[in-house]
Design a protein around this motif. Structure first.
Motif, mmCIF file in Angstrom:
data_model
loop_
_atom_site.group_PDB
_atom_site.id
_atom_site.type_symbol
_atom_site.label_atom_id
_atom_site.label_comp_id
_atom_site.label_asym_id
_atom_site.label_seq_id
_atom_site.Cartn_x
_atom_site.Cartn_y
_atom_site.Cartn_z
ATOM 1 N N GLN A 234 2.303 -13.218 5.962
ATOM 2 C CA GLN A 234 2.411 -12.220 4.961
ATOM 3 C C GLN A 234 0.952 -11.674 4.654
ATOM 4 O OE1 GLN A 234 3.625 -15.508 5.101
ATOM 5 N NE2 GLN A 234 5.845 -14.790 4.916
ATOM 6 N N GLU A 235 -0.135 -12.243 5.115
ATOM 7 C CA GLU A 235 -1.370 -11.855 4.799
ATOM 8 C C GLU A 235 -1.701 -10.936 5.845
ATOM 9 O OE1 GLU A 235 -5.430 -11.314 3.717
ATOM 10 O OE2 GLU A 235 -3.724 -12.392 2.690
ATOM 11 N N LEU A 236 -1.511 -10.679 7.026
ATOM 12 C CA LEU A 236 -1.423 -9.838 7.812
ATOM 13 C C LEU A 236 -0.626 -8.448 7.432
ATOM 14 C CD1 LEU A 236 -2.015 -8.359 10.763
ATOM 15 C CD2 LEU A 236 0.197 -9.585 11.427
ATOM 16 N N ILE A 237 0.522 -8.581 6.942
ATOM 17 C CA ILE A 237 1.348 -7.507 6.233
ATOM 18 C C ILE A 237 0.430 -6.794 5.211
ATOM 19 C CG2 ILE A 237 3.357 -6.854 5.064
ATOM 20 C CD1 ILE A 237 3.697 -7.306 8.218
ATOM 21 N N ARG A 238 -0.179 -7.791 4.347
ATOM 22 C CA ARG A 238 -0.974 -7.067 3.361
ATOM 23 C C ARG A 238 -2.169 -6.306 3.745
ATOM 24 N NH1 ARG A 238 -5.408 -7.700 0.485
ATOM 25 N NH2 ARG A 238 -5.885 -9.233 1.959
ATOM 26 N N ARG A 239 -2.840 -6.890 4.695
ATOM 27 C CA ARG A 239 -4.048 -6.010 5.246
ATOM 28 C C ARG A 239 -3.447 -4.885 5.918
ATOM 29 N NH1 ARG A 239 -8.017 -10.596 8.085
ATOM 30 N NH2 ARG A 239 -8.162 -11.949 6.287
ATOM 31 N N GLN A 240 -2.585 -4.832 6.742
ATOM 32 C CA GLN A 240 -2.229 -3.712 7.257
ATOM 33 C C GLN A 240 -1.696 -2.677 6.304
ATOM 34 O OE1 GLN A 240 1.280 -5.153 9.750
ATOM 35 N NE2 GLN A 240 0.043 -5.299 11.424
ATOM 36 N N LYS A 241 -1.036 -3.007 5.136
ATOM 37 C CA LYS A 241 -0.753 -2.100 4.149
ATOM 38 C C LYS A 241 -1.993 -1.321 3.502
ATOM 39 C CE LYS A 241 1.781 -2.096 -0.344
ATOM 40 N NZ LYS A 241 2.515 -2.820 -1.275
ATOM 41 N N GLU A 242 -3.150 -2.283 3.297
ATOM 42 C CA GLU A 242 -4.480 -1.543 2.741
ATOM 43 C C GLU A 242 -4.755 -0.945 3.813
ATOM 44 O OE1 GLU A 242 -5.850 -2.216 -0.019
ATOM 45 O OE2 GLU A 242 -3.958 -3.342 -0.820
ATOM 46 N N MET A 243 -4.801 -1.189 5.012
ATOM 47 C CA MET A 243 -5.214 -0.080 6.051
ATOM 48 C C MET A 243 -4.545 1.440 6.076
ATOM 49 S SD MET A 243 -5.895 -2.706 9.573
ATOM 50 C CE MET A 243 -6.195 -1.303 10.313
ATOM 51 N N ARG A 244 -3.327 1.094 5.806
ATOM 52 C CA ARG A 244 -2.763 2.416 5.803
ATOM 53 C C ARG A 244 -3.019 2.945 4.517
ATOM 54 N NH1 ARG A 244 1.769 -0.844 7.591
ATOM 55 N NH2 ARG A 244 2.587 -1.326 5.410
ATOM 56 N N LYS A 245 -3.189 2.534 3.344
ATOM 57 C CA LYS A 245 -3.686 3.359 2.151
ATOM 58 C C LYS A 245 -4.796 4.111 2.399
ATOM 59 C CE LYS A 245 -1.640 0.448 -1.414
ATOM 60 N NZ LYS A 245 -1.922 -0.388 -2.600
ATOM 61 N N ASN A 246 -5.998 3.253 3.033
ATOM 62 C CA ASN A 246 -6.912 4.146 3.604
ATOM 63 C C ASN A 246 -7.282 5.071 4.191
ATOM 64 O OD1 ASN A 246 -8.009 1.825 1.804
ATOM 65 N ND2 ASN A 246 -8.684 0.633 3.477
ATOM 66 N N ARG A 247 -6.245 5.218 5.041
ATOM 67 C CA ARG A 247 -6.002 6.423 5.902
ATOM 68 C C ARG A 247 -5.931 7.778 5.202
ATOM 69 N NH1 ARG A 247 -2.289 3.953 10.714
ATOM 70 N NH2 ARG A 247 -3.816 2.199 11.672
ATOM 71 N N TYR A 248 -5.415 7.491 3.950
ATOM 72 C CA TYR A 248 -5.018 8.779 3.291
ATOM 73 C C TYR A 248 -5.688 9.007 2.185
ATOM 74 C CZ TYR A 248 -0.817 8.441 6.320
ATOM 75 O OH TYR A 248 -0.156 8.126 7.468
#
Length: 248
Positions: A234-248
């Motif tokens: 679940q923590e991995l998913i949360r980090r990936q979600k944050e990374m996607r946000k930072n791309r835009y």
């Protein structure tokens, strides 16, 4: 569930606790991974339909899939722990070759702590795999000398877009109650018997050699370093979600 299988499986689950069985036995299993022809056919068909890819590149990619090499992996089991890893001696340094598409990262499991850890450098961490439960079917077949029963994993997955959980069925798995070791390749474990085959959509992993009396010196259990930080799925998913946000 086949009525003839039920008594056997109940016996494994009640009279022969999985943890005790796995802790009292050692084994080394060799698996062979092959890419599925059906998947290759569908992939190549979809590739040919792409209009933005040159014919030369299409042919090059198709050849890689159609001439994919087999991979070999080992599962070492000892005292309630297991370590699954690729036989890297078969690797070929050639960009025109492709393997079975099976996961290549090592997996460490521990029945005492009921943990499954994928050893990876992804995001600099070692990851717990997502939770799952098993549906045992009435499918039966022979793999080598062992009578195997089919089971299907059902995963609890997280949807970051909707912030909710859902359940998804995975690959077909074949285990043998004849070997009461609750282990298998990759993140697959928790069945009342050793897993001898995984039928994934893209590849198939099959045990081609089972050694139930291995030499102690040959057993290799690589534990995760106690100083390494382990994050949850679940923590991995949360980090990936944050990374996607930072791309835009």
């Amino acid at each position: 569930m086949n009525k003839h299988l039920l008594p056997l499986l109940l016996l494994c689950l009640t009279l022969l606790p999985i943890e005790l069985c796995s802790q009292s036995r050692s084994a080394i299993i060799k698996y062979q991974g092959v890419i599925n022809e059906k998947y290759v056919d569908s992939f190549v068909t979809a590739l040919k339909a792409k209009k933005n890819v040159s014919m030369h590149l299409k042919q090059e990619i198709a050849n890689k899939y159609q001439n994919a090499m087999t991979d070999e992996f080992y599962l070492h089991i000892k005292d309630g722990e297991s370590y699954y890893f690729e036989d890297e001696t078969l690797k070929v340094n050639n960009i025109n070759t492709k393997g079975s598409l099976a996961k290549r990262t090592p997996f460490y499991t521990n029945s005492k702590t009921n943990s499954i850890i994928q050893v990876t450098t992804s995001m600099g961490n070692v990851l717990f795999m997502p939770e799952k439960h098993w549906e045992i079917t009435d499918g039966v077949k022979m793999i080598g000398d062992y009578r195997c029963v089919q089971a299907i994993p059902v995963y609890k997955r997280y949807n970051a877009m909707t912030d909710s959980y859902y359940y998804k069925k995975g690959a077909k798995v074949w285990f043998t109650p004849d070997i009461p070791l609750s282990f298998g390749p990759q993140e697959y474990k928790g069945l009342p018997g050793l897993i001898l085959q995984i039928e994934h959509r893209r590849y198939t992993l099959t045990a081609i050699h089972v050694d139930l009396n291995p030499d102690e010196a040959d057993l290799k259990i690589n534990r995760v370093d106690e100083n390494e930080r382990i994050i949850s799925f679940q923590e991995l998913i949360r980090r990936q979600k944050e990374m996607r946000k930072n791309r835009y």
